[in-house]
Design a protein around this motif. Structure first.
Motif, PDB file in Angstrom:
ATOM      1  N   ALA A 115      30.969  14.227  -9.326  1.00 42.67           N
ATOM      2  CA  ALA A 115      31.311  12.884  -9.852  1.00 42.67           C
ATOM      3  C   ALA A 115      29.688  12.461 -10.308  1.00 42.67           C
ATOM      4  O   ALA A 115      29.393  11.706 -11.179  1.00 42.67           O
ATOM      5  N   VAL A 116      28.632  12.715  -9.267  1.00 43.43           N
ATOM      6  CA  VAL A 116      27.408  12.681  -9.504  1.00 43.43           C
ATOM      7  C   VAL A 116      26.842  12.927 -10.695  1.00 43.43           C
ATOM      8  O   VAL A 116      26.293  12.312 -11.959  1.00 43.43           O
ATOM      9  N   GLN A 117      27.035  14.278 -11.018  1.00 41.48           N
ATOM     10  CA  GLN A 117      26.704  14.998 -12.176  1.00 41.48           C
ATOM     11  C   GLN A 117      27.384  14.499 -13.339  1.00 41.48           C
ATOM     12  O   GLN A 117      26.571  14.311 -14.398  1.00 41.48           O
ATOM     13  N   VAL A 118      28.708  14.055 -13.733  1.00 36.32           N
ATOM     14  CA  VAL A 118      29.284  13.513 -14.608  1.00 36.32           C
ATOM     15  C   VAL A 118      28.807  12.241 -14.879  1.00 36.32           C
ATOM     16  O   VAL A 118      28.627  11.872 -16.141  1.00 36.32           O
ATOM     17  N   SER A 119      28.550  11.488 -13.964  1.00 36.77           N
ATOM     18  CA  SER A 119      27.821  10.090 -14.109  1.00 36.77           C
ATOM     19  C   SER A 119      26.619  10.079 -14.717  1.00 36.77           C
ATOM     20  O   SER A 119      26.265   9.445 -15.643  1.00 36.77           O
ATOM     21  N   GLU A 120      25.616  11.065 -14.306  1.00 39.57           N
ATOM     22  CA  GLU A 120      24.333  11.281 -14.869  1.00 39.57           C
ATOM     23  C   GLU A 120      24.427  11.600 -16.252  1.00 39.57           C
ATOM     24  O   GLU A 120      23.897  11.095 -17.282  1.00 39.57           O
ATOM     25  N   ALA A 121      25.278  12.813 -16.522  1.00 41.28           N
ATOM     26  CA  ALA A 121      25.498  13.126 -17.763  1.00 41.28           C
ATOM     27  C   ALA A 121      25.924  12.197 -18.932  1.00 41.28           C
ATOM     28  O   ALA A 121      25.530  11.798 -20.204  1.00 41.28           O
ATOM     29  N   PHE A 122      26.856  11.303 -18.428  1.00 40.12           N
ATOM     30  CA  PHE A 122      27.387  10.180 -19.293  1.00 40.12           C
ATOM     31  C   PHE A 122      26.347   9.243 -19.482  1.00 40.12           C
ATOM     32  O   PHE A 122      25.991   8.594 -20.577  1.00 40.12           O
ATOM     33  N   ARG A 123      25.553   8.830 -18.440  1.00 40.87           N
ATOM     34  CA  ARG A 123      24.463   7.866 -18.707  1.00 40.87           C
ATOM     35  C   ARG A 123      23.398   8.265 -19.490  1.00 40.87           C
ATOM     36  O   ARG A 123      22.903   7.625 -20.298  1.00 40.87           O
ATOM     37  N   GLU A 124      22.976   9.676 -19.440  1.00 44.01           N
ATOM     38  CA  GLU A 124      22.060  10.041 -20.448  1.00 44.01           C
ATOM     39  C   GLU A 124      22.529  10.190 -21.857  1.00 44.01           C
ATOM     40  O   GLU A 124      21.735  10.185 -22.774  1.00 44.01           O
ATOM     41  N   SER A 125      23.745  10.279 -22.114  1.00 40.50           N
ATOM     42  CA  SER A 125      24.109  10.452 -23.390  1.00 40.50           C
ATOM     43  C   SER A 125      24.733   9.146 -23.901  1.00 40.50           C
ATOM     44  O   SER A 125      25.275   9.097 -25.007  1.00 40.50           O
ATOM     45  N   ALA A 126      24.903   7.920 -23.168  1.00 40.39           N
ATOM     46  CA  ALA A 126      25.325   6.914 -23.424  1.00 40.39           C
ATOM     47  C   ALA A 126      24.807   6.315 -24.924  1.00 40.39           C
ATOM     48  O   ALA A 126      25.695   5.854 -25.978  1.00 40.39           O
ATOM     49  N   ARG A 127      23.796   6.503 -25.425  1.00 40.71           N
ATOM     50  CA  ARG A 127      23.209   5.938 -26.481  1.00 40.71           C
ATOM     51  C   ARG A 127      23.777   6.637 -27.706  1.00 40.71           C
ATOM     52  O   ARG A 127      23.624   6.196 -28.783  1.00 40.71           O
ATOM     53  N   GLN A 128      24.230   8.078 -27.473  1.00 39.68           N
ATOM     54  CA  GLN A 128      24.615   8.735 -28.451  1.00 39.68           C
ATOM     55  C   GLN A 128      26.227   8.697 -28.663  1.00 39.68           C
ATOM     56  O   GLN A 128      26.707   9.280 -29.730  1.00 39.68           O
ATOM     57  N   MET A 129      26.652   8.039 -27.809  1.00 34.99           N
ATOM     58  CA  MET A 129      28.233   8.117 -27.681  1.00 34.99           C
ATOM     59  C   MET A 129      28.919   7.214 -28.832  1.00 34.99           C
ATOM     60  O   MET A 129      28.424   6.371 -29.201  1.00 34.99           O
TER      61      MET A 129
END
Length: 60
Positions: free
Chosen positions: A5-19
């Motif tokens: 869950a932490v890995q998914v959350s971090e990946a989502f946070r890092e890519s949020a600008r490009q979503m």
């Protein structure tokens, strides 16, 4: 499970600008036992219950 869950959350946070759409979880599972897990690494692995190789599950 918490680490995934932490890995998914971090990946989502890092890519949020490009979503531009929504994030869908990719799932893997055992064809023998029908267990399902979220894919959180490049290696699918083997089923802990029966030892069969895990496969990518189709989106339904």
């Amino acid at each position: 499970m918490f680490e995934q869950a932490v890995q998914v959350s971090e990946a989502f946070r890092e890519s949020a600008r490009q979503m531009h759409g929504s994030l869908h979880m990719a799932l893997k599972g055992c064809p023998e036992c029908r267990t399902t897990q979220m894919i959180a690494s490049p290696v699918l692995g083997i089923c802990e219950d029966c030892g069969s190789g895990l496969v990518v599950l189709p989106r339904e």
